[in-house]
Enzyme design. Sequence first.
Site, PDB file in Angstrom:
ATOM      1  N   GLY A  12     -39.160 -17.311  -6.426  1.00 31.77           N
ATOM      2  CA  GLY A  12     -40.332 -18.152  -6.647  1.00 31.77           C
ATOM      3  C   GLY A  12     -40.741 -18.832  -5.358  1.00 31.77           C
TER       4      GLY A  12
ATOM      5  N   GLN B 258     -44.554 -25.239  -0.331  1.00 29.31           N
ATOM      6  CA  GLN B 258     -43.544 -24.776   0.620  1.00 29.31           C
ATOM      7  C   GLN B 258     -44.135 -24.077   1.835  1.00 29.31           C
ATOM      8  OE1 GLN B 258     -41.187 -22.842  -2.783  1.00 29.31           O
ATOM      9  NE2 GLN B 258     -39.624 -23.256  -1.256  1.00 29.31           N
TER      10      GLN B 258
ATOM     11  N   CYS C 102     -32.835 -22.951  -2.711  1.00 29.65           N
ATOM     12  CA  CYS C 102     -34.267 -23.078  -2.413  1.00 29.65           C
ATOM     13  C   CYS C 102     -34.542 -22.574  -1.011  1.00 29.65           C
ATOM     14  CB  CYS C 102     -34.676 -24.549  -2.542  1.00 29.65           C
ATOM     15  SG  CYS C 102     -36.405 -24.836  -2.170  1.00 29.65           S
ATOM     16  N   LEU C 103     -35.635 -21.827  -0.864  1.00 26.07           N
ATOM     17  CA  LEU C 103     -35.998 -21.296   0.452  1.00 26.07           C
ATOM     18  C   LEU C 103     -36.303 -22.421   1.444  1.00 26.07           C
ATOM     19  CD1 LEU C 103     -38.363 -18.347  -0.620  1.00 26.07           C
ATOM     20  CD2 LEU C 103     -35.948 -18.215   0.015  1.00 26.07           C
TER      21      LEU C 103
ATOM     22  N   HIS D  56     -38.364 -25.452 -11.347  1.00 26.52           N
ATOM     23  CA  HIS D  56     -38.140 -25.649  -9.910  1.00 26.52           C
ATOM     24  C   HIS D  56     -39.472 -25.639  -9.145  1.00 26.52           C
ATOM     25  CE1 HIS D  56     -35.499 -24.709  -6.231  1.00 26.52           C
ATOM     26  NE2 HIS D  56     -36.732 -24.513  -5.778  1.00 26.52           N
ATOM     27  N   GLU D  57     -40.338 -24.678  -9.475  1.00 30.01           N
ATOM     28  CA  GLU D  57     -41.608 -24.564  -8.745  1.00 30.01           C
ATOM     29  C   GLU D  57     -42.575 -25.695  -9.110  1.00 30.01           C
ATOM     30  OE1 GLU D  57     -41.246 -22.683  -6.354  1.00 30.01           O
ATOM     31  OE2 GLU D  57     -39.613 -21.479  -7.164  1.00 30.01           O
TER      32      GLU D  57
ATOM     33  N   HIS E 152     -41.669 -28.595  -7.106  1.00 32.07           N
ATOM     34  CA  HIS E 152     -42.182 -28.503  -5.727  1.00 32.07           C
ATOM     35  C   HIS E 152     -43.612 -29.041  -5.644  1.00 32.07           C
ATOM     36  CE1 HIS E 152     -39.298 -26.589  -3.129  1.00 32.07           C
ATOM     37  NE2 HIS E 152     -39.118 -25.551  -3.924  1.00 32.07           N
TER      38      HIS E 152
HETATM   39 NI    NI Z   1     -37.599 -24.109  -3.943  1.00 39.03          NI
END
Ligand code: NI
Length: 165
Positions: free
Chosen positions: A46, A51, A91-92, A134-135, A138
């Site tokens: 995702g 991000q 998480c990226l 999670h998204e 963000h």
């Molecule tokens: Ni993330």
Amino acid sequence: MALLEILKYPDPRLRIKAQPVSKVDAELRRMVDDMYETMYHAKGVGLAATQVNIHHQLFTMDVSEGQDQRICVLNPEIIFREGIQYEGEGCLSVGGGAFDKVERALKVKMRGLDLDFKTIELDAEGLMAVCIQHEVDHLNGILFIDHLSRLKQDRIRKKIEKARR
Ligand code: NI
């Protein structure tokens, strides 16, 4: 298409609250293509616009094994939550190998818009439910590590600082 730069914690821009998308134009579609490319390249399931320093409410997701089930949601809202699960999350945008269990709803119902600006509803559970929560976090400037204990957050922060030196 192009790879976008993924912001890394503790970048303060990860804390900006995203604004609703009001229209879909060619520029937005191109941006979504770039987000998919960036997400697959980084081996993520995702990616929220926040991000990649785009502060509009949208995210891309693909939790399929074959990485061939693209889902893009604009202005997502979680309208129903049920149960509890503790899945490991990373998480990226959070380095230092940070990966930990976070309390999430087991099932969610999400409502949003697709790229044709049509309302979509999605019932999700398991990994997809985790990914959606999670998204959406963000887009509200929240990171998964915010849900961890202060002690764990300090450990992650120290690891990231050390890796930078
Ligand atoms: Ni993330």
